[in-house]
Every structure is written in structure tokens, then in C-alpha cells.
Design a protein around this motif. Structure first.
Motif, PDB file in Angstrom:
ATOM      1  N   GLY A  56     -43.561  20.380 -17.976  1.00 30.57           N
ATOM      2  CA  GLY A  56     -45.056  20.924 -18.071  1.00 30.57           C
ATOM      3  C   GLY A  56     -45.288  21.920 -17.002  1.00 30.57           C
ATOM      4  N   GLY A  57     -46.882  22.154 -17.015  1.00 26.68           N
ATOM      5  CA  GLY A  57     -47.954  21.503 -17.395  1.00 26.68           C
ATOM      6  C   GLY A  57     -48.273  21.741 -18.996  1.00 26.68           C
ATOM      7  N   VAL A  78     -46.303  22.493  -7.169  1.00 35.18           N
ATOM      8  CA  VAL A  78     -46.337  21.096  -6.872  1.00 35.18           C
ATOM      9  C   VAL A  78     -44.933  20.317  -6.330  1.00 35.18           C
ATOM     10  N   ALA A 115     -53.391  15.256 -15.623  1.00 29.91           N
ATOM     11  CA  ALA A 115     -53.678  15.645 -14.230  1.00 29.91           C
ATOM     12  C   ALA A 115     -55.207  15.536 -13.983  1.00 29.91           C
ATOM     13  N   SER A 171     -55.603  21.602 -12.527  1.00 31.15           N
ATOM     14  CA  SER A 171     -54.141  22.065 -12.706  1.00 31.15           C
ATOM     15  C   SER A 171     -53.371  22.131 -11.254  1.00 31.15           C
ATOM     16  N   HIS A 172     -53.989  22.113 -10.338  1.00 29.46           N
ATOM     17  CA  HIS A 172     -53.179  22.039  -9.026  1.00 29.46           C
ATOM     18  C   HIS A 172     -52.959  20.765  -8.526  1.00 29.46           C
ATOM     19  N   ALA A 205     -40.678  24.974 -16.119  1.00 29.13           N
ATOM     20  CA  ALA A 205     -41.653  24.366 -15.514  1.00 29.13           C
ATOM     21  C   ALA A 205     -43.020  25.651 -15.381  1.00 29.13           C
ATOM     22  N   GLY A 208     -51.007  16.889  -8.049  1.00 22.85           N
ATOM     23  CA  GLY A 208     -50.036  16.434  -8.576  1.00 22.85           C
ATOM     24  C   GLY A 208     -49.621  15.316  -9.281  1.00 22.85           C
ATOM     25  N   VAL A 209     -48.900  14.423  -9.723  1.00 26.09           N
ATOM     26  CA  VAL A 209     -48.685  13.736 -10.463  1.00 26.09           C
ATOM     27  C   VAL A 209     -48.477  12.151  -9.615  1.00 26.09           C
ATOM     28  N   ASN A 219     -47.692  26.091 -11.705  1.00 24.56           N
ATOM     29  CA  ASN A 219     -48.580  25.102 -10.931  1.00 24.56           C
ATOM     30  C   ASN A 219     -47.726  23.996 -10.593  1.00 24.56           C
ATOM     31  N   THR A 220     -46.967  23.541 -11.754  1.00 27.93           N
ATOM     32  CA  THR A 220     -46.115  22.452 -11.681  1.00 27.93           C
ATOM     33  C   THR A 220     -44.988  22.625 -10.614  1.00 27.93           C
TER      34      THR A 220
END
Lengths: 180, 180
Positions: free
Chosen positions: B115-116, B63, B26, B29-30, B56, B32-33, B59-60
Motif C-alpha cells: 500500500g497505500g 510509517v 486509514a 494518508s500519514h 510501498a 498508521g495502521v 507514506n506507507t
């Protein structure tokens, strides 16, 4: 009949990287690459013979000095101000000297980029990374030197040209071309 | 005839990672994918249906909140002290609660780790990463969040189980097993 100005052919730049699954190329910036497989080492050493010159950072040069001294090696470093030549090895500070022009003037056609992370990043940013061989060794390191050490996130697109298994332990060799 | 104590079967943990060529998952850290391929997204979403629970990081989770709220999701976070439950989502601070014991008590057999980078590292360190699917998208980011965010270098050995091309752009899916 029109005269055509003969253009100096640009050099082609090919990167070689050996990485863990998680994109780490070394434990620290002064550590060697003794963790890679014999198959990758053989591929890498054999490949280098095909190049007119090799680009390396200062740490990478120090780690592989004995081998690199025998080749046309361009060491990219901030430790010199002007170009410094030591037999076949040239030390260049890219802040003061245009590395690409230097290489074109030398007439090198095929150049290998062998790292480390700052050098891969420098070459990628400066259109000096036309394709790249990435060997993924079957390890996770969770920390250490990253493959590219860039200052900020950017999305460079590559295209995958080939996949090859190098051994039965799961070492794979990917070839990518810059752009698509 | 000897009595045999019935052992609670341990859960099996499978990681899912989408990464750039250079091991970045990413930009920050905030983030998305949204940079991954449709093919990987489909593979990932379809795969998750097979799991009893999902692990998870906070942060993940944030998101992908809408999706994860519908599933048994374990959010590993320092933002709670004791276990906090919100419908199907459980927030656990691993400093105060043994996540593995919690999962075994719940009777989950198949757990996906999504993740992350800190969570992959946490799971790997705590024997909660039996195998891992790594999707490599054909990009180089040069910076951003690394796949594993460990505090120090360590060599974890994996073995490659399979390679699959997900599309013609050069997205590949690797499956690795922990150890060898």
C-alpha cells in the motif's frame, strides 16, 4: 400493582449493501446496481419482503422507483422542505423532520436501509442501523461511490454474525451487528 | 533438439490490505495502521518474511520505516527523478523508470505490495497484483483513505480463493486471485 406505561417498541433498522472488494457501491451516484450477482439480487429482493418500510436516498429511489413505489418507502432527501406523500412513498428532509420519530409514529417495526452512501452514513450516525448485510462481489473498482459517505473519520465497532458464500464465483454475504 | 531461450521468470506480486468493512485503510494518508487486530498484524508480519522484496508508497514507507529498512524495499514515489538507493531501500519514480523491469532485473521472484491506496491502484493497473489478501476488521469508518485510489471507475474481476476467521471479534481474512 404498579402501573406500567406501555412503551412504543422502537423500530429495528437493517442495512443492505452490495459492494466491490474495495468498498465501492456504484460507479456514480446515479448509476444502478446491475453489476451485482443474481444470487445477491435474489437474496436482496426476497429479504425486502420482510420489512414494514424501506429507507432510501433520492438517487437510490430514482434508480429503483418502480419497485419501491409498491412498498412503504421513506425517501430521505433535501429536495423537499416538509413531508411530502405520494401514495406509499414519503419524502422527508431530515433537516426539518425527525425521521426516527416519523417511523415510530407510523408504527413500523422492521425497516430496511438500502442506501446509497450518504443514507447509510446518515442512519449510522442517527442510531438507525442495528445490523447490516454486506455482500462483497469479487471485483475491484478503484473508484466510484464509497459504501459510507461520511464527512469525517470515526470508528464504529461492529461484530460479525455470519459468513455465507452466495455462489461459486466468490460472492460472499457477511452479516454484522452494530456494537459488540 | 531445439534450443530454447531461457526466459527470465516473472515476479509474482501479492497485495496485503487491512480494511474496515467500508473499504477504508486509514484515517489519513500519514496515519498508521494501529487500528488493526493483533491477529492480522501477526499474519502480515509473518507473511512478509516469505518475500524477496516489498513495494510501498512513500507514506506507507515513512510509517513503517524501521521495519522496511531491513528488507529489500522498493518505494514508489514522485519525490525522486532517477533511481535512488539507500542501503536495502530503493526509491523509484514510475514516471521515469519501469518498476516491473527493475524488479525483473533484480531477479526478485516474490514481491509483496503493502500500500497505500495509490500504490495498490498503480500495481493493479500495471499487472503487478496477481493476488491479494484482504483483512476486514469489524469497523465502519465512514471516511478516510480508500483501499484503491484510482482516477476512474474500472471493473477488475477477481476470484475468491479462501475465507478465514482470524479471531472471535470477527476479523476475517479473504484471499483473492486476479482474474478468473
Amino acid at each position: 400493582m404498579a402501573m406500567q406505561k406501555k412503551q412504543r417498541a422502537k423500530a429495528k433498522y437493517t442495512g443492505y449493501v452490495a459492494t466491490s472488494i474495495d468498498g465501492r457501491i456504484a460507479s456514480g451516484s446515479h448509476s444502478g446496481v446491475n453489476w451485482t450477482s443474481r444470487e445477491d439480487w435474489n437474496f436482496f429482493q426476497k429479504s425486502l419482503l420482510k420489512y414494514d418500510a424501506i429507507i432510501a436516498g433520492h438517487n437510490t429511489f430514482m434508480v429503483a422507483k418502480k419497485r419501491l413505489e409498491k412498498r412503504n418507502t421513506i425517501v430521505i432527501t433535501s429536495k423537499v422542505s416538509t413531508v411530502k406523500t405520494d401514495n406509499k412513498v414519503v419524502f422527508i428532509n431530515p433537516k426539518n423532520t425527525n425521521v426516527k420519530n416519523f417511523i415510530n409514529k407510523k408504527g413500523y417495526k422492521k425497516v430496511a436501509v438500502i442506501g446509497g452512501g450518504h443514507i447509510y452514513d446518515f442512519c449510522l450516525k442517527n442510531q438507525m442501523l442495528d445490523d447490516i448485510y454486506v455482500t462483497i462481489e469479487p471485483f475491484v473498482f478503484t473508484a466510484g461511490v464509497t459504501m459510507f459517505q461520511g464527512a469525517y473519520f470515526r470508528k464504529y465497532r461492529f461484530s460479525l454474525e455470519s459468513i455465507k458464500k452466495l455462489n461459486k464465483n466468490g460472492t460472499i454475504l457477511l452479516k454484522y451487528k452494530n456494537g459488540n
